[in-house]
Motif scaffolding. Structure first.
Motif, PDB file in Angstrom:
ATOM      1  N   PHE A   7       7.870 -10.544  -8.016  1.00  0.00           N
ATOM      2  CA  PHE A   7       6.867 -10.031  -8.945  1.00  0.00           C
ATOM      3  C   PHE A   7       6.072 -11.163  -9.578  1.00  0.00           C
ATOM      4  N   SER A   8       6.715 -12.289  -9.791  1.00  0.00           N
ATOM      5  CA  SER A   8       6.023 -13.457 -10.314  1.00  0.00           C
ATOM      6  C   SER A   8       4.983 -13.961  -9.320  1.00  0.00           C
ATOM      7  N   LEU A   9       5.318 -13.935  -8.044  1.00  0.00           N
ATOM      8  CA  LEU A   9       4.366 -14.349  -7.010  1.00  0.00           C
ATOM      9  C   LEU A   9       3.172 -13.405  -6.972  1.00  0.00           C
ATOM     10  N   THR A  28       3.067 -14.861 -15.326  1.00  0.00           N
ATOM     11  CA  THR A  28       3.762 -15.395 -14.157  1.00  0.00           C
ATOM     12  C   THR A  28       4.933 -16.284 -14.587  1.00  0.00           C
ATOM     13  N   ALA A  29       4.708 -17.099 -15.600  1.00  0.00           N
ATOM     14  CA  ALA A  29       5.746 -18.013 -16.080  1.00  0.00           C
ATOM     15  C   ALA A  29       6.942 -17.248 -16.642  1.00  0.00           C
ATOM     16  N   ILE A  30       6.683 -16.189 -17.387  1.00  0.00           N
ATOM     17  CA  ILE A  30       7.775 -15.400 -17.965  1.00  0.00           C
ATOM     18  C   ILE A  30       8.637 -14.794 -16.867  1.00  0.00           C
ATOM     19  N   PHE A  31       8.003 -14.224 -15.851  1.00  0.00           N
ATOM     20  CA  PHE A  31       8.768 -13.642 -14.748  1.00  0.00           C
ATOM     21  C   PHE A  31       9.577 -14.704 -14.008  1.00  0.00           C
ATOM     22  N   VAL A  77      15.655 -12.201  -7.244  1.00  0.00           N
ATOM     23  CA  VAL A  77      14.732 -12.104  -6.108  1.00  0.00           C
ATOM     24  C   VAL A  77      13.536 -11.230  -6.478  1.00  0.00           C
ATOM     25  N   LEU A  78      13.799 -10.097  -7.120  1.00  0.00           N
ATOM     26  CA  LEU A  78      12.706  -9.203  -7.502  1.00  0.00           C
ATOM     27  C   LEU A  78      11.761  -9.846  -8.508  1.00  0.00           C
ATOM     28  N   PHE A  79      12.306 -10.505  -9.520  1.00  0.00           N
ATOM     29  CA  PHE A  79      11.452 -11.135 -10.516  1.00  0.00           C
ATOM     30  C   PHE A  79      10.658 -12.292  -9.930  1.00  0.00           C
TER      31      PHE A  79
END
Length: 156
Positions: A76-78, A97-100, A71-73
């Motif tokens: 953070f990606s958003l 963003t893709a990595i997260f 959920v956190l990643f």
């Protein structure tokens, strides 16, 4: 281009909601008068609803940690996507963003696999609930979203 970005953003928000609901909902395992999630084991008896904390076993704590990390990643990606949307140079790709997002996908997959292998299986009437299914639905969506971010380029 605006429709593509809007579609990716909506997909990302759907994934975030799926992950949040699957982490917080009380329906990873349901059966008869009991339901189990990552945090509590609940039992309905004589019209009362009695919950006790989940066991302190290592595997359930690992699933809890992995689902919270997913959920956190994803969140953070958003945030990284919105930031890169306004700050990324023209022609740049959304790699951060893709990595997260791919990490969030891997975390939810690992958590669901651990729950599948180690989960409560003593009760023959018990079956997997909707929160468990939502976690498995969120996994490929999250992975596909991460791959879309790798391919996606920023244009004017």
């Amino acid at each position: 281009m605006l429709l593509i970005l809007l579609g990716v953003l909506i997909l990302h928000l759907i994934i975030l909601v799926l992950l949040f609901v699957s982490t917080a909902a009380n329906a990873w395992t349901v059966g008869g008068s009991s339901s189990t999630d990552l945090w509590y084991n609940c039992l309905t008896t004589n019209g009362g609803y009695h919950c006790r904390p989940a066991s302190n076993e290592d595997w359930i704590q690992a699933v809890q940690a992995l689902m919270v990390l997913s959920v956190l990643f994803c969140f953070f990606s958003l945030i990284a996507f919105v930031y890169q949307l306004f700050r990324l140079v023209k022609g740049g790709r959304f790699f951060f963003t893709a990595i997260f997002q791919i990490l969030a996908s891997l975390f939810v997959m690992c958590g669901a696999i651990i729950y599948t292998v180690m989960g409560p299986q003593g009760d023959s009437s018990a079956s997997y609930g909707y929160a468990y299914v939502l976690a498995w639905v969120a996994f490929p969506l999250c992975l596909i979203s991460g791959l879309i971010y790798i391919v996606l380029r920023k244009r004017e």
